[in-house]
Design a protein around this motif. Sequence first.
Motif, PDB file in Angstrom:
ATOM      1  N   LEU A  66       9.518   0.686   3.957  1.00 53.05           N
ATOM      2  CA  LEU A  66       9.244  -0.411   3.304  1.00 53.05           C
ATOM      3  C   LEU A  66       8.618  -1.553   3.813  1.00 53.05           C
ATOM      4  O   LEU A  66       7.057  -1.770   2.850  1.00 53.05           O
ATOM      5  CB  LEU A  66      10.006  -0.868   2.445  1.00 53.05           C
ATOM      6  N   GLN A  67       8.778  -2.223   4.269  1.00 54.29           N
ATOM      7  CA  GLN A  67       8.091  -3.979   4.806  1.00 54.29           C
ATOM      8  C   GLN A  67       6.700  -2.599   5.545  1.00 54.29           C
ATOM      9  O   GLN A  67       5.905  -4.020   5.190  1.00 54.29           O
ATOM     10  CB  GLN A  67       9.290  -3.893   6.587  1.00 54.29           C
ATOM     11  N   ARG A  68       6.474  -2.031   6.495  1.00 53.73           N
ATOM     12  CA  ARG A  68       5.501  -1.502   6.506  1.00 53.73           C
ATOM     13  C   ARG A  68       3.901  -1.039   5.972  1.00 53.73           C
ATOM     14  O   ARG A  68       3.189  -1.454   5.338  1.00 53.73           O
ATOM     15  CB  ARG A  68       5.389   0.049   7.497  1.00 53.73           C
TER      16      ARG A  68
ATOM     17  N   ARG B 125      19.826   3.105   6.353  1.00 57.13           N
ATOM     18  CA  ARG B 125      19.148   1.833   5.361  1.00 57.13           C
ATOM     19  C   ARG B 125      18.633   0.663   6.576  1.00 57.13           C
ATOM     20  O   ARG B 125      17.092   0.731   5.592  1.00 57.13           O
ATOM     21  CB  ARG B 125      20.284   0.595   5.458  1.00 57.13           C
ATOM     22  N   ASP B 126      18.640   0.589   7.694  1.00 57.95           N
ATOM     23  CA  ASP B 126      17.290   0.241   7.980  1.00 57.95           C
ATOM     24  C   ASP B 126      15.885   0.923   8.083  1.00 57.95           C
ATOM     25  O   ASP B 126      14.913  -0.195   8.055  1.00 57.95           O
ATOM     26  CB  ASP B 126      18.289  -0.286   9.484  1.00 57.95           C
ATOM     27  N   SER B 127      16.054   2.246   8.392  1.00 50.81           N
ATOM     28  CA  SER B 127      15.079   2.374   8.878  1.00 50.81           C
ATOM     29  C   SER B 127      13.958   2.915   7.180  1.00 50.81           C
ATOM     30  O   SER B 127      12.796   2.192   7.455  1.00 50.81           O
ATOM     31  CB  SER B 127      14.522   3.770   8.543  1.00 50.81           C
TER      32      SER B 127
ATOM     33  N   ARG C 167       0.868  -0.952  -0.213  1.00 55.76           N
ATOM     34  CA  ARG C 167      -0.357  -0.062   0.118  1.00 55.76           C
ATOM     35  C   ARG C 167       0.888   1.477  -0.420  1.00 55.76           C
ATOM     36  O   ARG C 167       1.981   1.153   0.185  1.00 55.76           O
ATOM     37  CB  ARG C 167      -1.212   0.289   1.364  1.00 55.76           C
ATOM     38  N   ALA C 168       0.337   1.945  -0.283  1.00 56.34           N
ATOM     39  CA  ALA C 168       0.948   3.615  -0.392  1.00 56.34           C
ATOM     40  C   ALA C 168       1.327   3.861   1.191  1.00 56.34           C
ATOM     41  O   ALA C 168       0.885   3.625   2.493  1.00 56.34           O
ATOM     42  CB  ALA C 168       0.019   4.529  -1.214  1.00 56.34           C
ATOM     43  N   LEU C 169       2.649   4.562   1.206  1.00 56.42           N
ATOM     44  CA  LEU C 169       3.179   5.210   2.734  1.00 56.42           C
ATOM     45  C   LEU C 169       2.266   5.965   3.157  1.00 56.42           C
ATOM     46  O   LEU C 169       1.715   7.159   2.066  1.00 56.42           O
ATOM     47  CB  LEU C 169       4.279   5.887   1.560  1.00 56.42           C
ATOM     48  N   THR C 170       1.964   6.534   4.102  1.00 56.56           N
ATOM     49  CA  THR C 170       1.207   7.379   4.768  1.00 56.56           C
ATOM     50  C   THR C 170       2.059   8.143   5.483  1.00 56.56           C
ATOM     51  O   THR C 170       3.680   7.500   6.135  1.00 56.56           O
ATOM     52  CB  THR C 170       0.015   6.627   5.849  1.00 56.56           C
TER      53      THR C 170
ATOM     54  N   LEU D 250      11.448  -5.900  -1.145  1.00 60.26           N
ATOM     55  CA  LEU D 250      11.224  -4.261  -0.868  1.00 60.26           C
ATOM     56  C   LEU D 250      12.099  -3.188  -2.149  1.00 60.26           C
ATOM     57  O   LEU D 250      11.047  -2.744  -1.855  1.00 60.26           O
ATOM     58  CB  LEU D 250      12.161  -4.401   0.088  1.00 60.26           C
ATOM     59  N   GLU D 251      13.230  -3.699  -2.972  1.00 59.74           N
ATOM     60  CA  GLU D 251      12.798  -2.947  -3.474  1.00 59.74           C
ATOM     61  C   GLU D 251      12.033  -2.567  -4.392  1.00 59.74           C
ATOM     62  O   GLU D 251      12.432  -1.044  -5.535  1.00 59.74           O
ATOM     63  CB  GLU D 251      14.670  -2.847  -4.263  1.00 59.74           C
ATOM     64  N   GLU D 252      11.470  -4.079  -5.025  1.00 67.26           N
ATOM     65  CA  GLU D 252      10.253  -3.747  -6.155  1.00 67.26           C
ATOM     66  C   GLU D 252       9.443  -2.836  -5.780  1.00 67.26           C
ATOM     67  O   GLU D 252       8.818  -2.291  -6.661  1.00 67.26           O
ATOM     68  CB  GLU D 252      10.117  -5.145  -6.052  1.00 67.26           C
ATOM     69  N   VAL D 253       8.942  -2.938  -4.215  1.00 63.06           N
ATOM     70  CA  VAL D 253       7.880  -2.109  -3.608  1.00 63.06           C
ATOM     71  C   VAL D 253       8.467  -1.254  -3.401  1.00 63.06           C
ATOM     72  O   VAL D 253       8.204   0.084  -4.346  1.00 63.06           O
ATOM     73  CB  VAL D 253       7.847  -2.726  -2.047  1.00 63.06           C
ATOM     74  N   ALA D 254       9.416  -0.105  -3.384  1.00 62.27           N
ATOM     75  CA  ALA D 254       9.818   0.822  -3.530  1.00 62.27           C
ATOM     76  C   ALA D 254       9.260   1.542  -4.997  1.00 62.27           C
ATOM     77  O   ALA D 254       9.332   2.432  -5.320  1.00 62.27           O
ATOM     78  CB  ALA D 254      11.366   1.493  -3.338  1.00 62.27           C
ATOM     79  N   ARG D 255      10.104   0.627  -6.121  1.00 63.41           N
ATOM     80  CA  ARG D 255      10.163   1.365  -7.231  1.00 63.41           C
ATOM     81  C   ARG D 255       8.296   1.754  -7.453  1.00 63.41           C
ATOM     82  O   ARG D 255       8.359   2.196  -8.276  1.00 63.41           O
ATOM     83  CB  ARG D 255      11.022   0.100  -8.138  1.00 63.41           C
TER      84      ARG D 255
END
Length: 246
Positions: free
Chosen positions: A143-145, A136-138, A121-124, A162-167
């Motif tokens: 992304l995990q959230r 990096r950890d944060s 889902r989108a970031l809030t 997770l990088e695919e999520v970011a993309r």
Amino acid sequence: MVAELTEAQLLSVWESGSGQGPRDRALLLARTAAGDAETAAGDGVADLTLAGLHALLLGFRERAFGSSLPCAADCPACGEPLEVAVETAELRPPAPAAVPGARPAPPTGSFRAGGRDVTYRALTLRDLLAVAGGGRDSRRALLQRCVVGTSPEAGPLPGRVLEEVARRLPGVDPGAETTVALECPGCGHTWSAELDVAGHLWAEIEGYARRLLYEVHALARAYGWTEQDVLAVSPARRRFYLEAAG
Ligand SMILES: [Zn+2]
């Protein structure tokens, strides 16, 4: 200023935010922009997507200070300082702004990776507040959230997923990234720069508050007025009294 925020309220917002970090300030500004009703209803503004947050803050900015944002940047090619005015409409997310009180759930998307379906889902703003720091950890935690489900179920996802999520995040929340296209008049270089909507608004509130307090100081000294007395006088009359006092 400001149709919906008195100068006394602006000073109080500035006072609350001046000891805070940028993310808490963004929340403070969002609460202020959404008005008291929203605050009483809880912390709904924290669950806005970043595009929703930007829409809320840009709307507030227009009503408070107008639609033209002065911005300054240095040309990355030749170093020439550049001053431009950016219209809020250029930064406004393409989707309609969320209506306070009737907020939809953050938009989601999904893809398949490593034999799993991953739904995100989108970031809030709440995500940003929950994951402090910028390392990096944060980034991973953030992304995990955003991952709301995997099928079959899995624990923490590998970095490449997770990088695919970011993309893919900008695709589900157009307007989350606010960039401005700039061109240097000196050398013709073009580039795009990120504009931090909450940070920009905060800087303007801070500038206004400091000017106002200086006026309070000068008028209190000249005429023996209290802060309340000064704030009760309109900005135009204050200017007159300041000039008259030399
Ligand atoms: Zn240049």
